[in-house]
Write an enzyme that holds these catalytic residues in place. Structure first.
Site, mmCIF file in Angstrom:
data_model
loop_
_atom_site.group_PDB
_atom_site.id
_atom_site.type_symbol
_atom_site.label_atom_id
_atom_site.label_comp_id
_atom_site.label_asym_id
_atom_site.label_seq_id
_atom_site.Cartn_x
_atom_site.Cartn_y
_atom_site.Cartn_z
ATOM 1 N N GLU A 1 5.594 -8.858 2.336
ATOM 2 C CA GLU A 1 4.754 -7.832 1.720
ATOM 3 C C GLU A 1 5.351 -6.443 1.963
ATOM 4 O OE1 GLU A 1 2.136 -8.465 -0.335
ATOM 5 O OE2 GLU A 1 2.905 -10.504 -0.082
ATOM 6 N N TRP B 1 7.820 -6.214 -0.647
ATOM 7 C CA TRP B 1 7.339 -5.809 -1.974
ATOM 8 C C TRP B 1 7.341 -4.286 -2.078
ATOM 9 C CZ3 TRP B 1 6.618 -7.574 -6.713
ATOM 10 C CH2 TRP B 1 5.884 -6.796 -7.604
ATOM 11 N N TRP C 1 -4.137 -1.898 -27.244
ATOM 12 C CA TRP C 1 -5.082 -1.484 -26.208
ATOM 13 C C TRP C 1 -6.390 -0.976 -26.823
ATOM 14 C CZ3 TRP C 1 -3.560 -3.249 -21.761
ATOM 15 C CH2 TRP C 1 -2.193 -3.298 -21.453
ATOM 16 N N ASN D 1 -6.202 -6.749 -1.041
ATOM 17 C CA ASN D 1 -5.119 -6.974 -1.999
ATOM 18 C C ASN D 1 -5.452 -8.033 -3.042
ATOM 19 O OD1 ASN D 1 -2.236 -6.517 -2.812
ATOM 20 N ND2 ASN D 1 -2.128 -8.708 -2.370
ATOM 21 N N TRP E 1 -2.867 -0.098 -18.672
ATOM 22 C CA TRP E 1 -2.662 -0.141 -17.225
ATOM 23 C C TRP E 1 -2.583 1.236 -16.600
ATOM 24 C CZ3 TRP E 1 1.858 2.282 -15.901
ATOM 25 C CH2 TRP E 1 2.909 2.270 -16.818
ATOM 26 N N TRP F 1 0.751 -2.317 -11.026
ATOM 27 C CA TRP F 1 -0.027 -2.321 -12.265
ATOM 28 C C TRP F 1 0.787 -2.911 -13.419
ATOM 29 C CZ3 TRP F 1 -5.011 -1.925 -13.469
ATOM 30 C CH2 TRP F 1 -5.882 -1.478 -12.483
#
Length: 466
Positions: free
Chosen positions: A263, A266, A294, A329, A347, A370
């Site tokens: 993590e 990431w 959208w 998370n 987003w 996102w």
């Protein structure tokens, strides 16, 4: 010899390469220049307390607000500074600002040196076999693990500080009228000492079971280190080596530790992406998604922001965010999927809301994550992966502890109906004191219909050639 150390998102004394280098030269003038556009509203609360702690740890800190180059040039002249040191930034605005600063100082004969202090590896160190940047996390992280291990953290340096105590309140970072951050204080301890204590508590108490338990918002198998790491109160290599040391003493935690460090990986990957793709916060990484149809529904966006969607897990997450500056998370993924795929909101709307309300709001993590959920980013989640917020709640909050904490109006509902009150018989709702559309909202969209509409939108993406 006097050196100026420019602090930014590295608000710590130990393992601070710029501070260590300056301390080796002589007197140190530590400086923080506040750039308002670099922080969301919640992050400003954290910044206030982190700067207060840093000033106390350093024994003084010069604070200014405005243009960094102008401030630094003035301080260099006023304090007879011969060198300016800082730890590197990797976002587009930060790189541009620091490049400009280094050039201007060099032209006047002032030494200007930047250091690697905020990542495990510099973004240009980790390369694909062809020498380019990575776009998929797993091979990126494997390449990181094949690389030489991160250097050992630097110890706290001894130095002579020529800065006065900081007047942090003068920056006006704390909210007032109303003080919407009043609930943050009991939950968080900003500052280097708080970061170190949080890491130790996590390793000793919550790491065991992290690999699977991290998906359970009703449990404590999360580190809650993200705000400390974002503000640089603890460095990633301090986390890396402290975790490795812990595993050497408690080998049974090895798999949980590997997942935890991935993590951290990431975060590395997100900064790698942003460095190599500066448009990441503004544009789809996969430009085929530019044609996605959208929706623009302000009422639904507001319902999502305020935790009034009618889906308990989604609402619980967004209320947790508002009251604590944090969201679990697993729940972040569910609420992000709901906004993008159930409401078909761009987003960027979600990214902007998280930027303003998260204490750990980080440009690289925010944009990369996102876009991952949207399917438009690197290593993206499959476009057809549309979380069902009801089944997610049943799987990861089976007893409803998380939902009952943040949606107390549903607390009396039996577990069978808690995750989807809109499916409960009228008699059950009445007995629990729940009125859909009254005490708790009815769903703002139907899951099945929203899923089909989202998939239809993705059909346009699949057929679009770039």
């Amino acid at each position: 010899m006097r050196s100026l150390v420019l602090f930014r998102l590295d608000l710590r004394v130990a393992d601070n390469p710029a501070l260590t280098a300056a301390a080796a030269r002589g007197d140190v003038l530590p400086v923080f220049v506040y750039e308002p556009d670099s922080y969301g509203s919640a992050a400003k609360w954290w910044l206030h307390h982190s700067l207060t702690a840093l000033s106390q740890d350093l024994g003084g800190l010069v604070l200014h607000s405005g243009d960094t180059l102008t401030v630094v040039q003035s301080l260099v002249a006023d304090h007879d500074i011969s060198a300016v040191y800082w730890n590197r930034r990797y976002d587009p605005a930060g790189i541009a600002s620091d490049t400009r600063l280094k050039s201007a100082l060099g032209e006047t004969g002032i030494e200007a040196t930047s250091f690697p202090g905020n990542l495990l590896f510099e973004p240009w160190q980790i390369k694909t076999g062809s020498g380019g940047p990575f776009r998929v996390f797993s091979p990126f992280w494997r390449a990181c693990q094949r690389h030489d291990p991160p250097a050992l953290p630097l110890t706290r340096p001894e130095f002579s500080n020529i800065a006065p105590p900081a007047d942090v309140a003068a920056l006006g970072l704390l909210p007032s009228q109303p003080d919407w951050a009043a609930g943050f204080g009991p939950l968080w301890s900003p500052g280097e000492a708080g970061a170190t204590e949080r890491l130790d508590d996590f390793l000793n108490t919550d790491l065991t079971g992290y690999k699977t338990g991290r998906d359970r918002p009703d449990q404590n198998h999360v580190s809650r280190l993200s705000p400390h790491l974002h503000f640089g109160e603890i460095s990633p290599r301090q986390i890396w080596h402290r975790t490795q040391h812990h595993c050497a003493l408690r080998s049974g935690d090895q798999q949980d530790a590997e997942k935890f460090l991935s993590e951290v990986g990431w975060r590395e990957f997100s900064h790698h992406l942003l460095f190599h793709t500066p448009s990441l916060p503004d544009e789809n990484l996969n430009r085929k998604f530019d044609v996605y149809p959208w929706m623009d529904n302000a009422d639904q966006l507001r319902a999502w922001q305020t935790g009034q969607t009618g889906y308990p897990l989604v609402d619980a997450g967004l209320r947790e965010l508002w009251h604590t500056g944090y969201m679990h998370n697993r729940v972040r993924m569910v609420v992000a999927s709901f906004l993008i795929k159930h409401l078909r909101q761009h987003w960027r709307h979600g990214m902007e809301w998280f930027w303003d309300t998260l204490l750990d709001a980080d440009l690289a993590n925010n944009a990369a994550s996102w876009q991952w959920v949207a399917g438009s980013g690197a290593d993206a989640a499959p476009y057809f992966r549309i979380f069902n917020p009801t089944t997610q709640a049943q799987k990861f909050d089976p007893n409803g502890d998380y939902i009952r904490t943040w949606c107390p109006e549903l607390a009396a509902l039996p577990n069978k109906w808690l995750h989807a009150p809109f499916e409960a018989p009228a008699s059950v709702l009445s007995a629990a004191g729940v009125t859909l559309g009254g005490s708790y909202p009815a769903p703002i969209v139907d899951h099945k219909a929203a899923r089909e509409a989202a998939l239809a939108g993705y059909d346009a993406v699949k057929s679009h050639a770039v």
